[in-house]
Design an enzyme around this catalytic site. Sequence first.
Site, PDB file in Angstrom:
ATOM      1  N   SER B 128       0.838  -1.207   0.182  1.00  0.00           N
ATOM      2  CA  SER B 128      -0.166   0.014  -0.041  1.00  0.00           C
ATOM      3  C   SER B 128       0.889   1.256  -0.200  1.00  0.00           C
ATOM      4  O   SER B 128       1.880   1.347  -0.721  1.00  0.00           O
ATOM      5  CB  SER B 128      -0.823  -0.028   1.237  1.00  0.00           C
ATOM      6  OG  SER B 128      -2.000   0.903   1.233  1.00  0.00           O
ATOM      7  N   ASP B 155       0.520  -4.396  -3.868  1.00  0.00           N
ATOM      8  CA  ASP B 155      -0.424  -3.310  -4.190  1.00  0.00           C
ATOM      9  C   ASP B 155      -0.116  -1.915  -3.749  1.00  0.00           C
ATOM     10  O   ASP B 155      -0.618  -1.263  -2.879  1.00  0.00           O
ATOM     11  CB  ASP B 155      -1.769  -3.807  -3.380  1.00  0.00           C
ATOM     12  CG  ASP B 155      -3.042  -3.622  -4.225  1.00  0.00           C
ATOM     13  OD1 ASP B 155      -2.785  -3.543  -5.406  1.00  0.00           O
ATOM     14  OD2 ASP B 155      -4.160  -3.807  -3.660  1.00  0.00           O
ATOM     15  N   HIS B 230      -7.390  -5.344  -1.235  1.00  0.00           N
ATOM     16  CA  HIS B 230      -6.030  -4.636  -0.920  1.00  0.00           C
ATOM     17  C   HIS B 230      -5.497  -5.047   0.625  1.00  0.00           C
ATOM     18  O   HIS B 230      -4.300  -4.952   0.638  1.00  0.00           O
ATOM     19  CB  HIS B 230      -6.416  -3.192  -0.650  1.00  0.00           C
ATOM     20  CG  HIS B 230      -5.205  -2.152  -0.731  1.00  0.00           C
ATOM     21  ND1 HIS B 230      -4.384  -2.064  -1.381  1.00  0.00           N
ATOM     22  CD2 HIS B 230      -5.026  -1.460   0.518  1.00  0.00           C
ATOM     23  CE1 HIS B 230      -3.485  -1.168  -0.843  1.00  0.00           C
ATOM     24  NE2 HIS B 230      -3.871  -0.916   0.251  1.00  0.00           N
TER      25      HIS B 230
END
Lengths: 301, 301
Positions: B128, B155, B230
């Site tokens: 992230s 991600d 996610h």
Amino acid sequence: MALATSISSVFDQGSVKVKSFTIKTSDLSSPPTQLFIVAPVEENTYPVLLFCHGFCIDNTWYSQLLQHISSHGYIVVAPQFYHYMLISPTKETEIAAKVTDWLSTGLSQVLKEKVKPDLTKLALSGHSRGGKVAFALALGHAPTSLKFSAILGIDPVDGQSPSNRAQPKILTYVPRTLDLEIPIGIIGTGLGDQSTGIIPPFAPDGVNHAEFFNESKPPSCYFLAKEYGHCDMLDESKASLASWACKSGKGSKEDMRRAVGGIVVAFLNDYLGGESKDLEAIFEKPSTAPIVLDPVISVKE
Amino acid sequence: MALATSISSVFDQGSVKVKSFTIKTSDLSSPPTQLFIVAPVEENTYPVLLFCHGFCIDNTWYSQLLQHISSHGYIVVAPQFYHYMLISPTKETEIAAKVTDWLSTGLSQVLKEKVKPDLTKLALSGHSRGGKVAFALALGHAPTSLKFSAILGIDPVDGQSPSNRAQPKILTYVPRTLDLEIPIGIIGTGLGDQSTGIIPPFAPDGVNHAEFFNESKPPSCYFLAKEYGHCDMLDESKASLASWACKSGKGSKEDMRRAVGGIVVAFLNDYLGGESKDLEAIFEKPSTAPIVLDPVISVKE
């Protein structure tokens, strides 16, 4: 000096004499919309390029670029999707499909008698929102009776932002999902994502050339006109006109048109003409172009 | 049955026994921030992975994923950038750089005596916003005394939208401009760009995995966990907790962790270990993974 004159470049005007003309819907050939056509005048059979104009731009504003392309032996047909009254990209795509179908019946009628279109060699291109329309057409959002053999987006734009895009949405935000089974070329402009301060940029990050290329399934190729803007390939007077709203490069606009025209010709020579040397030459030595192309990327598989 | 037992997979736990522990800043080794470390306990020398946690996530919430990676013979060091009080990605990058420098002096001190880190084999990863921080570190936004040999974004997210991104901005919206001179891997999630309806998506289109991959200079590779979200690679209980705010896949979270862990291991085996067969096996047959990976893309040059 025989050698020098025999070296022709895709970035120079070609040797074929061409003629530009407009066909109204009232023409005997019954086109679905007004068409701007640039075609060779010499007897021969030529491949065909369907070209989709951008948002709020007239098809004739690309006359210099399209003449450059045609002078290398291509017939270019550029429909006008609307005048004054905007329509949706979905509607534009439907009109583009009808124009594609018209090519089989109408195109020969409007060309000089011995100038023949070879519709087995048909490619598709478009600028700005016209790039979106070209991809929509290739993806089958409106059915056509003819098949396209290659597609080339010129600074294509899918909307205002990833979350604000008109139908049909082309981009999926997954790499290589534009699975068209035909070669894809993308030309981007380095300044297209910049604003003049008056209105937002025409080709914002996230919906522009970079993502179109990312999603193109190989064979695909990419060329960034690093120092030029979104409208810098328009006719000289129109590029100047556009520059109040659309960030423009400092360099010669003629060089930009020659560069874009040359890339289109090299791409068509390869994928319609079966002659890859011009495109390979650009991949190998981008500095042969009249403007900075950086990066230039070729993905074969 | 000797054959069956001899076939080990990167998607299964490895054969190396590991231990997880937390090192506070009060530790004798003086780490610049609290660290969560997962390391083998058996005598040997092991490559090292620096792992950067995501936005508002604790480093320990990745314990199962990091144990999977470590069990294949890697020491994983995961700094905690902040507790409660958020800091900027610039600040996170500075801390990550200090932790990198600390590895040379501190890491040996906190490991079992005969467990040795090989800091000539150092890779970088992050999830992230931690993926953004990892790229910022690799790009030199904060200087480090050690060099990274490979980077893998899980991600990764560069901001809320292309036009709304905190410094340092990583994405440039030009393909292949992340010129790190080291191999780049990107794992994306298919549901990361979707919202649960409560808050906006965590990995919105235009700033997520797809564009990170697009901008990665080869050698690069890409894996999309198509049916997962996610936060689905977090520890079982934390992935459930996150699913109120973060769109989650319907499938087994354990399978997701095994898939992500396996990709990381295969990537590290290749680029730290010099053994490419595991990564090549995934490229060749993505269906060997416990979840749907689609697409899987490898770009060599």
